[in-house]
Each structure stands twice: as C-alpha cells, then as structure tokens.
Design an enzyme around this catalytic site. Sequence first.
Site, short mmCIF file in Angstrom:
data_model
loop_
_atom_site.label_atom_id
_atom_site.label_comp_id
_atom_site.label_asym_id
_atom_site.label_seq_id
_atom_site.Cartn_x
_atom_site.Cartn_y
_atom_site.Cartn_z
CB THR A 8 -9.13 2.93 6.63
OG1 THR A 8 -8.82 4.29 6.87
CG2 THR A 8 -10.38 3.04 5.82
N GLY A 9 -10.05 4.29 9.15
CA GLY A 9 -10.96 4.97 10.00
C GLY A 9 -10.85 6.32 9.01
CE LYS A 13 -6.27 5.07 2.04
NZ LYS A 13 -5.43 4.11 3.04
CG ASP A 67 0.17 -0.32 4.44
OD1 ASP A 67 -0.30 0.62 5.06
OD2 ASP A 67 1.51 -0.37 4.39
CB SER A 68 -0.65 2.78 -0.96
OG SER A 68 -1.39 3.61 -0.08
CE1 TYR A 156 6.33 12.13 0.84
CE2 TYR A 156 4.74 10.40 1.16
CZ TYR A 156 6.01 11.35 1.67
OH TYR A 156 6.33 10.86 2.91
CG ASP A 157 -0.86 12.53 -5.14
OD1 ASP A 157 -0.40 11.61 -5.19
OD2 ASP A 157 -2.36 12.61 -5.14
CE LYS A 177 -3.67 10.35 -6.92
NZ LYS A 177 -3.90 10.69 -5.41
CG HIS A 182 -0.36 3.70 -5.86
ND1 HIS A 182 -0.71 4.94 -6.49
CD2 HIS A 182 -0.20 3.86 -4.50
CE1 HIS A 182 -0.67 5.95 -5.44
NE2 HIS A 182 -0.46 5.07 -4.06
#
Length: 200
Positions: A8-9, A13, A67-68, A156-157, A177, A182
């Site tokens: 990832t950039g 993350k 990926d999520s 969307y948290d 969290k 997930h």
Amino acid sequence: MPTVIVATGNPGKLKEMQVYLGELGWELQLKPDAIDIEETGTTFLENARLKAAGVAKALGQWAIADDSGLEVHALGGAPGIYSARYADSDAARIDRLLKELAEAIGGQSDSGTDRSAQFVCALALANPQGDIVLETEGICHGEILLAPRGAGGFGYDPIFYIPALGKSFAEMSPEQKDANSHRGIAFGQLMPALKQLTPG
C-alpha cells in the site's frame, strides 16, 4: 530482521499493520509509489492476492496486502469492493450509503427492516516469487445506524454498530476496535501461521 513490504502507499495502513505484526520482529516498509497494482478482482481476497503478488514480484521481496470494505445486506452486498470509491469523501460515502439503504428498505423508521452489514478484511502474504503462501478473510458482523455516532475511526466507522458491544466503531477506543474489527479478526486468524514463518 526480515523485511516485508506492505502493499500500500498509505502510511496509516502501514501503522495499522505494525500494531498487529509488531510481535513478529519484521521490518515493515511501504511499497514504492512507482509500483501501482490494479485492483481488478471481484472479491476482497482476489484484490489482496493481486496486490501482494504484484508487489512481491516487482521487488523480489516478501509482501503482505489487505483489501477490505463494508457489505450491506439490503444493498445486495454494496458498497463491497467499491467501499473506498463509493464517493469522494468519508462524509459523502456515509451520506450516500444511508440514503440508498433508506430507499432499499422503504424508510428508516420501520424497526422490522434489515440493517445488517459486515465489514470484511482479506489478507494475503506473498513470497519473493509472487506465490501466495498465506491468506485469510476476517468478517465482523454488525448493523448500520440511522445516523453517525462517535468521533473516532475513519470511513464508515461512525455508522457501523456492533450490538454485542453497544457501540459503533467510531465510539470504541483504538484498542477495543483493534480487538473486535474485521482486521483484528483476520490478523488473529493468520498469526499462528505467521509465527511459524521466517521471511528471508
């Protein structure tokens, strides 16, 4: 210390990965911006595999990717793999999702309507040849709130609510969290196998 590239950039993350993988003693590095892997998969797992394998092969190093996204039952699983591309900001994404859900279930006031949803996180680890050696998918079940709640988190948290905890993701401490999300579930599933592995 083994070096593993995070496919990832996004520095945020990378920071999240360090929280989950810290005990392994790996040095995690962001992928170079010049390497851009197209997410052409139709599932979270396919996209995670594409990113991990593509970065690993390009650099000849171990790579891990995730990926999520959010799947809403009444919307047929949308926004799904398009969660990050649903609109151009977090607020706009939430607004669009709440409007589409209200239309799909015929208004927001009916307590018998289906607001169930799940967050999904797929993880894939590739060796320097680009072979996927480990993969998993973590799923966190919850519901979509009528309106955002809480000031923490991102994406969307604020509208994703876990009934068993009585909180939205945005109302949880980072530690709570991490333990229940997930992503936390996915890393928990992968950790026993990761501990047996020595990238080198």
